[in-house]
Design a protein around this motif. Structure first.
Motif, PDB file in Angstrom:
ATOM      1  N   GLY A  22       0.825  -1.200   0.000  1.00  0.00           N
ATOM      2  CA  GLY A  22       0.000   0.000   0.000  1.00  0.00           C
ATOM      3  C   GLY A  22       0.860   1.252   0.000  1.00  0.00           C
ATOM      4  O   GLY A  22       2.092   1.196   0.068  1.00  0.00           O
ATOM      5  N   CYS A  23       0.219   2.378  -0.098  1.00  0.00           N
ATOM      6  CA  CYS A  23       0.931   3.652  -0.161  1.00  0.00           C
ATOM      7  C   CYS A  23       1.516   4.033   1.191  1.00  0.00           C
ATOM      8  O   CYS A  23       1.048   3.568   2.238  1.00  0.00           O
ATOM      9  N   VAL A  24       2.515   4.894   1.173  1.00  0.00           N
ATOM     10  CA  VAL A  24       3.000   5.505   2.408  1.00  0.00           C
ATOM     11  C   VAL A  24       1.898   6.384   2.993  1.00  0.00           C
ATOM     12  O   VAL A  24       1.625   6.352   4.200  1.00  0.00           O
ATOM     13  N   GLN A  25       1.256   7.185   2.140  1.00  0.00           N
ATOM     14  CA  GLN A  25       0.133   8.015   2.566  1.00  0.00           C
ATOM     15  C   GLN A  25      -1.099   7.120   2.722  1.00  0.00           C
ATOM     16  O   GLN A  25      -1.374   6.279   1.870  1.00  0.00           O
ATOM     17  N   ARG A  26      -1.832   7.315   3.784  1.00  0.00           N
ATOM     18  CA  ARG A  26      -2.986   6.475   4.060  1.00  0.00           C
ATOM     19  C   ARG A  26      -4.271   7.283   4.072  1.00  0.00           C
ATOM     20  O   ARG A  26      -4.272   8.421   4.534  1.00  0.00           O
ATOM     21  N   PRO A  27      -5.366   6.708   3.538  1.00  0.00           N
ATOM     22  CA  PRO A  27      -5.477   5.339   3.038  1.00  0.00           C
ATOM     23  C   PRO A  27      -4.844   5.119   1.667  1.00  0.00           C
ATOM     24  O   PRO A  27      -4.651   3.997   1.246  1.00  0.00           O
ATOM     25  N   ARG A  28      -4.533   6.218   0.956  1.00  0.00           N
ATOM     26  CA  ARG A  28      -3.825   6.154  -0.324  1.00  0.00           C
ATOM     27  C   ARG A  28      -3.300   7.540  -0.631  1.00  0.00           C
ATOM     28  O   ARG A  28      -3.633   8.516   0.045  1.00  0.00           O
ATOM     29  N   LEU A  29      -2.485   7.639  -1.685  1.00  0.00           N
ATOM     30  CA  LEU A  29      -2.012   8.952  -2.116  1.00  0.00           C
ATOM     31  C   LEU A  29      -3.177   9.789  -2.653  1.00  0.00           C
ATOM     32  O   LEU A  29      -4.185   9.232  -3.087  1.00  0.00           O
ATOM     33  N   PRO A  30      -3.071  11.111  -2.644  1.00  0.00           N
ATOM     34  CA  PRO A  30      -4.183  11.960  -3.106  1.00  0.00           C
ATOM     35  C   PRO A  30      -4.428  11.840  -4.605  1.00  0.00           C
ATOM     36  O   PRO A  30      -3.494  11.669  -5.387  1.00  0.00           O
ATOM     37  N   PHE A  31      -5.699  11.972  -4.980  1.00  0.00           N
ATOM     38  CA  PHE A  31      -6.108  12.078  -6.383  1.00  0.00           C
ATOM     39  C   PHE A  31      -6.451  13.540  -6.680  1.00  0.00           C
ATOM     40  O   PHE A  31      -7.200  14.178  -5.929  1.00  0.00           O
ATOM     41  N   ILE A  32      -5.939  14.047  -7.789  1.00  0.00           N
ATOM     42  CA  ILE A  32      -6.354  15.336  -8.332  1.00  0.00           C
ATOM     43  C   ILE A  32      -7.012  15.023  -9.672  1.00  0.00           C
ATOM     44  O   ILE A  32      -6.336  14.582 -10.607  1.00  0.00           O
ATOM     45  N   ILE A  33      -8.306  15.223  -9.774  1.00  0.00           N
ATOM     46  CA  ILE A  33      -9.076  14.725 -10.916  1.00  0.00           C
ATOM     47  C   ILE A  33      -9.423  15.867 -11.856  1.00  0.00           C
ATOM     48  O   ILE A  33      -9.996  16.881 -11.454  1.00  0.00           O
ATOM     49  N   ALA A  34      -9.061  15.684 -13.116  1.00  0.00           N
ATOM     50  CA  ALA A  34      -9.303  16.698 -14.139  1.00  0.00           C
ATOM     51  C   ALA A  34     -10.748  16.624 -14.620  1.00  0.00           C
ATOM     52  O   ALA A  34     -11.265  15.541 -14.916  1.00  0.00           O
ATOM     53  N   ALA A  35     -11.378  17.777 -14.722  1.00  0.00           N
ATOM     54  CA  ALA A  35     -12.759  17.838 -15.216  1.00  0.00           C
ATOM     55  C   ALA A  35     -13.061  19.256 -15.655  1.00  0.00           C
ATOM     56  O   ALA A  35     -12.571  20.213 -15.059  1.00  0.00           O
ATOM     57  N   GLY A  47      -8.682  16.720  -4.770  1.00  0.00           N
ATOM     58  CA  GLY A  47      -8.679  17.988  -5.468  1.00  0.00           C
ATOM     59  C   GLY A  47      -9.197  17.827  -6.879  1.00  0.00           C
ATOM     60  O   GLY A  47      -9.357  16.710  -7.390  1.00  0.00           O
ATOM     61  N   TRP A  48      -9.464  18.966  -7.513  1.00  0.00           N
ATOM     62  CA  TRP A  48      -9.948  19.027  -8.890  1.00  0.00           C
ATOM     63  C   TRP A  48      -9.022  19.953  -9.663  1.00  0.00           C
ATOM     64  O   TRP A  48      -8.521  20.942  -9.125  1.00  0.00           O
TER      65      TRP A  48
END
Length: 303
Positions: free
Chosen positions: A159-172, A187-188
């Motif tokens: 698993g990632c070092v960052q918990r619960p997972r690494l951040p998602f930055i989602i394009a839209a 983030g967006w």
């Protein structure tokens, strides 16, 4: 307001190493590279793989956050991408961020074969792509059978070092993608429209960003989260050429974006000619002076 930089993956490693280390020295909070097999006017020019490059950068930097902007279903299967992102987060010591996007029609979409997808099908594929990548990074073992992807006993250990997972930055840029960002993203990010870099008239940029930021705020509320909980990132120099011509010009745009609720402003490292052309020395002088002032800008309360 945080600042970020995009460094295109076009430089041989000795030069790339210098550029990424310099981005960290200048005080950028995060640094990104485009994840494509080839890109627009640079399709026949040197272009390196995003994830191996980011792993190398992670090994030589210490502070700056790093990620692809953006990884897409055009090239990536979620099970493989999740393993690579997990590994990147470990090499970076918990500094990795994943920019994710739906993937546009074009050379990357055709490179691996298969029939072209309508915009609606691309959006549906992206929804499954994001949700499955989220699951894969949040648990040790994943089974999935969907209209676009299959995963059978896929492991993502440790698993990632960052918990619960690494951040998602989602394009839209539209409501459907923003709802997805509100559900799964920390983030967006927006680059405005499907138009090429600098093609949108400058007078239309801020009104467009105002509409998009309002839509994202609505999407957050519909998802049951406070709009201020999620970051809002804009690729400023993709929208406005010459944004770093002066400290005042950069600060003025940053202040307008902060007033619209944006938390992050991303610039592109200048290239000698063509797309994102500019003088690197002048760019560095402007951003070195501007970054401390940009960091004092804050979005309005409540996002």
């Amino acid at each position: 307001m945080r600042t970020g930089i995009v460094i295109l993956p076009e430089h041989p490693w000795p030069a790339a190493r210098r550029h990424w280390l310099r981005a960290e020295e200048l005080g950028f909070h995060h640094a990104w590279t485009y994840d494509h097999l080839s890109w627009r006017s640079l399709r026949d020019a040197p272009w390196f793989g995003a994830i191996p490059l980011l792993a190398a950068v992670a090994a030589v930097t210490t502070r700056i956050r790093l990620g692809p902007l953006v990884a897409t279903p055009n090239l990536r299967h979620p099970a493989v991408l999740a393993k690579e992102l997990m590994t990147l987060d470990h090499i970076a010591g918990g500094r990795a961020v994943a920019g994710l996007g739906a993937g546009a029609a074009g050379s990357d979409a055709r490179a691996l074969g298969g029939p072209p997808l309508s915009p609606a099908r691309r959006a549906a594929r992206f929804e499954e792509f994001v949700a499955l990548t989220d699951r894969l990074l949040g648990q040790d073992r994943t089974d999935h059978e969907g209209p676009f992807y299959t995963a059978r006993g896929a492991r993502t250990i440790p698993g990632c070092v960052q918990r619960p997972r690494l951040p998602f930055i989602i394009a839209a840029t539209g409501p459907r993608g923003m709802r997805l960002a509100a559900r799964h993203g920390q983030g967006w990010v927006t680059h405005g429209t499907a138009a090429g870099p600098g093609e949108l008239p400058e007078a239309e940029v801020l009104p467009l960003l105002a509409r998009q930021s309002a839509l994202f705020g609505d999407a957050c509320e519909q998802a049951g989260r406070a709009p201020a909980e999620a970051g809002r990132m804009v690729l400023g120099s993709r929208l406005v050429p010459g944004l770093t011509d002066s400290v005042d010009r950069l600060l003025g745009f940053a202040a307008e974006c902060a007033a619209l609720g944006f938390t992050d402003l991303v610039l592109h490292r200048p290239r000698p000619s063509g797309v994102f052309a500019g003088d690197v020395t002048a760019f560095e002088e402007v951003v070195a002076a501007a970054i401390p002032q940009v960091e004092r800008l804050k979005p309005p309360p409540g996002g």
